[in-house]
Write an enzyme that holds these catalytic residues in place. Sequence first.
Site, mmCIF file in Angstrom:
data_model
loop_
_atom_site.group_PDB
_atom_site.id
_atom_site.type_symbol
_atom_site.label_atom_id
_atom_site.label_comp_id
_atom_site.label_asym_id
_atom_site.label_seq_id
_atom_site.Cartn_x
_atom_site.Cartn_y
_atom_site.Cartn_z
ATOM 1 N N GLU A 163 -2.997 -3.135 -11.627
ATOM 2 C CA GLU A 163 -4.208 -3.016 -10.824
ATOM 3 C C GLU A 163 -5.208 -2.117 -11.169
ATOM 4 O OE1 GLU A 163 -3.352 -3.364 -6.542
ATOM 5 O OE2 GLU A 163 -2.610 -5.579 -6.873
ATOM 6 N N GLU A 351 2.696 -10.247 -8.056
ATOM 7 C CA GLU A 351 2.897 -9.918 -6.779
ATOM 8 C C GLU A 351 2.136 -10.931 -6.066
ATOM 9 O OE1 GLU A 351 1.299 -5.979 -5.435
ATOM 10 O OE2 GLU A 351 2.072 -5.216 -7.269
HETATM 11 O O1 LIG Z 1 -0.800 -4.164 -0.188
HETATM 12 C C1 LIG Z 1 0.503 -4.605 -0.734
HETATM 13 C C2 LIG Z 1 0.586 -4.256 -2.328
HETATM 14 C C3 LIG Z 1 0.877 -2.890 -2.623
HETATM 15 O O2 LIG Z 1 2.115 -2.496 -1.571
HETATM 16 C C4 LIG Z 1 1.121 -2.719 -3.946
HETATM 17 O O3 LIG Z 1 1.586 -1.423 -4.357
HETATM 18 C C5 LIG Z 1 -0.032 -3.193 -4.843
HETATM 19 O O4 LIG Z 1 0.238 -3.317 -5.997
HETATM 20 C C6 LIG Z 1 -0.837 -4.193 -4.246
HETATM 21 N N1 LIG Z 1 -1.947 -4.669 -4.460
HETATM 22 C C7 LIG Z 1 -2.610 -5.410 -3.396
HETATM 23 C C8 LIG Z 1 -3.753 -6.312 -3.556
HETATM 24 N N2 LIG Z 1 -4.740 -5.516 -3.785
HETATM 25 C C9 LIG Z 1 -5.070 -4.541 -2.725
HETATM 26 C C10 LIG Z 1 -6.425 -4.495 -2.381
HETATM 27 C C11 LIG Z 1 -6.931 -3.630 -1.781
HETATM 28 C C12 LIG Z 1 -6.157 -2.528 -1.022
HETATM 29 C C13 LIG Z 1 -4.973 -2.410 -1.630
HETATM 30 C C14 LIG Z 1 -4.580 -3.366 -2.565
HETATM 31 C C15 LIG Z 1 -1.507 -5.603 -2.442
HETATM 32 N N3 LIG Z 1 -0.250 -4.781 -2.821
#
Ligand SMILES: OC[C@@H]1[C@@H](O)[C@H](O)[C@@H](O)c2nc(CNc3ccccc3)cn21
Length: 445
Positions: A163, A351
């Site tokens: 990401e 994911e």
């Molecule tokens: O939030 C759940 C997971 C997180 O634990 C992972 O480390 C990460 O790869 C992850 N990315 C997202 C989607 N993107 C996102 C958008 C805004 C804030 C945080 C994550 C969700 N998640």
Amino acid sequence: MANFPKDFLFGVATSSYQIEGAVNEDGRTPSIWDTFSKIKGKTYNGDTGDIACDHYHRYKEDIGILKEIGVKAYRFSIAWPRIYPEKGKFNQKGMDFYKKLIDELLKNNIKPVATIYHWDLPQWAGDLGGWLNRDSIYWYSEYSQKLFKEIGDVVPMWITHNEPWCASILSYGIGEHAPGHKDYREALIAAHHILLSHGEAVKIFRDMNIKESQIGITLNLTPAYPATEKEEDYLAAKYADGFSNRWFLDPIFKGKYPVDMIELYKKEIGEFDFIKNEDLGIISQPIDFLGINFYSRSIVKYDENSLIKGEAVEGPGKKTDMGWEISPESLYDLLKRIDKEYTNMPIYITENGAAFKDIVNKDEVHDQERIEYVKEHLKYAIKFIEDGGNLKGYFLWSLLDNFEWAYGYSKRFGIVYVDFETQKRILKDSAIWYKEVINKNLIDN
Ligand SMILES: OC[C@@H]1[C@@H](O)[C@H](O)[C@@H](O)c2nc(CNc3ccccc3)cn21
């Protein structure tokens, strides 16, 4: 009933800072998240990854759970501060942990999928400007080349970055993640250097001619929809799509940044003087697969005062504990769009998952909402495959309840419950359900 292709890759995903703990062990030095999480107010309850799931010491137990669930692959990330605790100084003990982890996975016939960077930048790099410093490309090249040399022959799937949007926009622009800056020019500079480091790592990987191994990148992609049929809301949705998705997809797959977004950003950030002539050619190095992290969609209405001319509005669907709308049909829309506009190379959902308030009752966790969330998203994944889509696998986020960044331990994404007082693991109903899906290779309605 809906069947998956026979070789569909079912997995689960985690990341180093969120599960390992042992932050001072075997030569590891602080990451920017060790620093950030200790700043008052940055994380829920002042939570840190100091202990997390104690996975550094319990990895054999956790791999035993992977085996019990029957996953075919395990996506984990490597903590850069364990491998290079100081600039230019390799730490064999840190590398040895991942060698033991991978050996244990292979012994259990589980495919290791290694993410090189999942946000835990060494603090020594942060002190030198982090991703704002163009030298970060060289630090990352040294790091990734060493990984390819040390474990390239036992890791069949490499993900350069998790990401880039979060590691740049959320971290240097919005400020919710480490290092917590709020400067949009910085955010785009960081994004560019992260993308450039991706391209350089792909070049190194190709030059090393590592057999039986593939390399890709994971992007968090959020389909954007207009709040109404008004033309201005469609414009807002286009800019939201550029902000979240096209700013990363276009350089990687088209070798250029989206012109509409450059025009929009130029007023705010000035000249794009951090982009050198050869950069986009490096960033758009051909890759073997695209990882997509999908959780939800965004619905936007026009807002003249916002940088991207739009603001999010709440969707009509049910929400997870993160407040994210549950919209599995948007995953299908996204996959179809990627296939049509960007690439038909292999795609992995690297994911997908949900946080809900889990209750333990006599060592059981009845998380039916999580089962429904995953089931509905898998149904749309199958629909895309039945359309001829090149979706090759799905990694559920996450194996364990873990450190949820700014939310600390207040949000539980795991299919395995973790009692953080005792470190006891309890398979939730969703783990048992996922085991059955993998075993039968199908979804019951
Ligand atoms: O939030 C759940 C997971 C997180 O634990 C992972 O480390 C990460 O790869 C992850 N990315 C997202 C989607 N993107 C996102 C958008 C805004 C804030 C945080 C994550 C969700 N998640």
